[in-house]
Structure formats: structure tokens, C-alpha cells
Design a protein around this motif. Structure first.
Motif, PDB file in Angstrom:
ATOM      1  N   GLY A   1      11.903 -84.916 -49.058  1.00 14.63           N
ATOM      2  CA  GLY A   1      11.782 -84.353 -47.729  1.00 14.63           C
ATOM      3  C   GLY A   1      11.142 -82.982 -47.741  1.00 14.63           C
ATOM      4  O   GLY A   1      11.343 -82.193 -48.654  1.00 14.63           O
ATOM      5  N   TRP A   2      10.351 -82.715 -46.708  1.00 18.89           N
ATOM      6  CA  TRP A   2       9.696 -81.422 -46.588  1.00 18.89           C
ATOM      7  C   TRP A   2      10.668 -80.333 -46.158  1.00 18.89           C
ATOM      8  O   TRP A   2      10.417 -79.156 -46.360  1.00 18.89           O
ATOM      9  CB  TRP A   2       8.551 -81.505 -45.583  1.00 18.89           C
ATOM     10  CG  TRP A   2       7.392 -82.271 -46.132  1.00 18.89           C
ATOM     11  CD1 TRP A   2       7.021 -83.538 -45.818  1.00 18.89           C
ATOM     12  CD2 TRP A   2       6.471 -81.826 -47.122  1.00 18.89           C
ATOM     13  NE1 TRP A   2       5.930 -83.907 -46.546  1.00 18.89           N
ATOM     14  CE2 TRP A   2       5.564 -82.871 -47.358  1.00 18.89           C
ATOM     15  CE3 TRP A   2       6.329 -80.642 -47.844  1.00 18.89           C
ATOM     16  CZ2 TRP A   2       4.534 -82.771 -48.264  1.00 18.89           C
ATOM     17  CZ3 TRP A   2       5.297 -80.541 -48.747  1.00 18.89           C
ATOM     18  CH2 TRP A   2       4.414 -81.597 -48.957  1.00 18.89           C
ATOM     19  N   GLU A   3      11.804 -80.731 -45.559  1.00 19.42           N
ATOM     20  CA  GLU A   3      12.767 -79.725 -45.108  1.00 19.42           C
ATOM     21  C   GLU A   3      13.325 -78.928 -46.285  1.00 19.42           C
ATOM     22  O   GLU A   3      13.515 -77.716 -46.201  1.00 19.42           O
ATOM     23  CB  GLU A   3      13.923 -80.398 -44.348  1.00 19.42           C
ATOM     24  CG  GLU A   3      13.505 -81.061 -43.052  1.00 19.42           C
ATOM     25  CD  GLU A   3      12.956 -82.467 -43.284  1.00 19.42           C
ATOM     26  OE1 GLU A   3      13.194 -83.032 -44.360  1.00 19.42           O
ATOM     27  OE2 GLU A   3      12.284 -82.979 -42.383  1.00 19.42           O
ATOM     28  N   THR A   4      13.579 -79.631 -47.383  1.00 20.81           N
ATOM     29  CA  THR A   4      14.108 -78.958 -48.562  1.00 20.81           C
ATOM     30  C   THR A   4      13.094 -77.976 -49.125  1.00 20.81           C
ATOM     31  O   THR A   4      13.437 -76.853 -49.516  1.00 20.81           O
ATOM     32  CB  THR A   4      14.486 -79.992 -49.633  1.00 20.81           C
ATOM     33  OG1 THR A   4      15.354 -80.955 -49.047  1.00 20.81           O
ATOM     34  CG2 THR A   4      15.170 -79.342 -50.803  1.00 20.81           C
ATOM     35  N   VAL A   5      11.836 -78.391 -49.162  1.00 15.77           N
ATOM     36  CA  VAL A   5      10.787 -77.508 -49.668  1.00 15.77           C
ATOM     37  C   VAL A   5      10.630 -76.302 -48.743  1.00 15.77           C
ATOM     38  O   VAL A   5      10.486 -75.170 -49.209  1.00 15.77           O
ATOM     39  CB  VAL A   5       9.457 -78.278 -49.810  1.00 15.77           C
ATOM     40  CG1 VAL A   5       8.329 -77.340 -50.213  1.00 15.77           C
ATOM     41  CG2 VAL A   5       9.600 -79.398 -50.816  1.00 15.77           C
ATOM     42  N   ALA A   6      10.693 -76.537 -47.453  1.00 12.83           N
ATOM     43  CA  ALA A   6      10.574 -75.430 -46.501  1.00 12.83           C
ATOM     44  C   ALA A   6      11.750 -74.461 -46.642  1.00 12.83           C
ATOM     45  O   ALA A   6      11.571 -73.238 -46.577  1.00 12.83           O
ATOM     46  CB  ALA A   6      10.504 -75.976 -45.083  1.00 12.83           C
ATOM     47  N   THR A   7      12.937 -74.989 -46.866  1.00 13.30           N
ATOM     48  CA  THR A   7      14.112 -74.135 -47.053  1.00 13.30           C
ATOM     49  C   THR A   7      13.968 -73.293 -48.308  1.00 13.30           C
ATOM     50  O   THR A   7      14.269 -72.090 -48.309  1.00 13.30           O
ATOM     51  CB  THR A   7      15.389 -74.990 -47.131  1.00 13.30           C
ATOM     52  OG1 THR A   7      15.499 -75.762 -45.947  1.00 13.30           O
ATOM     53  CG2 THR A   7      16.615 -74.132 -47.311  1.00 13.30           C
ATOM     54  N   GLN A   8      13.507 -73.923 -49.386  1.00 12.40           N
ATOM     55  CA  GLN A   8      13.322 -73.179 -50.634  1.00 12.40           C
ATOM     56  C   GLN A   8      12.261 -72.096 -50.470  1.00 12.40           C
ATOM     57  O   GLN A   8      12.437 -70.966 -50.924  1.00 12.40           O
ATOM     58  CB  GLN A   8      12.926 -74.149 -51.760  1.00 12.40           C
ATOM     59  CG  GLN A   8      12.728 -73.486 -53.085  1.00 12.40           C
ATOM     60  CD  GLN A   8      14.006 -72.949 -53.670  1.00 12.40           C
ATOM     61  OE1 GLN A   8      15.095 -73.398 -53.327  1.00 12.40           O
ATOM     62  NE2 GLN A   8      13.885 -71.981 -54.552  1.00 12.40           N
ATOM     63  N   ALA A   9      11.159 -72.435 -49.827  1.00 14.58           N
ATOM     64  CA  ALA A   9      10.091 -71.454 -49.615  1.00 14.58           C
ATOM     65  C   ALA A   9      10.589 -70.303 -48.741  1.00 14.58           C
ATOM     66  O   ALA A   9      10.246 -69.143 -48.971  1.00 14.58           O
ATOM     67  CB  ALA A   9       8.886 -72.128 -48.981  1.00 14.58           C
ATOM     68  N   SER A  10      11.407 -70.634 -47.760  1.00 19.15           N
ATOM     69  CA  SER A  10      11.953 -69.595 -46.891  1.00 19.15           C
ATOM     70  C   SER A  10      12.869 -68.656 -47.665  1.00 19.15           C
ATOM     71  O   SER A  10      12.819 -67.432 -47.485  1.00 19.15           O
ATOM     72  CB  SER A  10      12.721 -70.244 -45.743  1.00 19.15           C
ATOM     73  OG  SER A  10      13.370 -69.269 -44.979  1.00 19.15           O
ATOM     74  N   SER A  11      13.701 -69.216 -48.535  1.00 22.95           N
ATOM     75  CA  SER A  11      14.604 -68.370 -49.311  1.00 22.95           C
ATOM     76  C   SER A  11      13.842 -67.483 -50.294  1.00 22.95           C
ATOM     77  O   SER A  11      14.226 -66.338 -50.525  1.00 22.95           O
ATOM     78  CB  SER A  11      15.640 -69.212 -50.047  1.00 22.95           C
ATOM     79  OG  SER A  11      15.025 -70.011 -51.021  1.00 22.95           O
TER      80      SER A  11
END
Length: 65
Positions: A48-58
Motif C-alpha cells: 500500500g502507498w499509505e504506508t510509504v506515505a506515512t514513512q516519508a512523512s515521518s
């Protein structure tokens, strides 16, 4: 046995010098390159892209951006 004390002292001094060189802030590009493999792994594992987006945000928050 008498020869181990000078070697131990030298090793402790080397560690102190190396530790003082490593302190400081990491360049943002280096931090990004370190986070990209984890982001790719999360993408593959959780699909999922949501996990990647969360990691990038952190990572962005960690860098102060």
C-alpha cells in the motif's frame, strides 16, 4: 599482561576520536537514502502507498521539514 594496558588505553582514545567525529547532523540526502529501502520494503510487505506515505512523512518530520 603488562602490555595490555597501553593497548587498551589506545583503543579507548581511538573510540573517543571516532565518536566525536560521528556527532552532528546527518545530511538530508543521506537520511533520505537510508529511509528509501525501508519505504520500499514497507511497500512490498504491506502492499500500500499509505504506508510509504506515512514513512516519508515521518522522515520529513525528523528532518524538520
Amino acid at each position: 599482561m603488562a602490555q595490555t594496558a597501553p593497548r587498551t588505553l589506545l583503543r579507548m582514545q581511538e573510540r573517543t576520536v571516532l565518536r566525536s567525529r560521528r556527532q552532528g547532523r546527518r545530511h538530508p540526502l543521506v537520511a533520505t537514502l537510508m529511509a528509501l529501502p525501508l519505504a520500499a520494503l514497507l511497500l512490498l510487505v504491506f502492499d500500500g502507498w499509505e504506508t510509504v506515505a506515512t514513512q516519508a512523512s515521518s522522515v520529513g518530520v525528523m528532518l524538520g521539514r
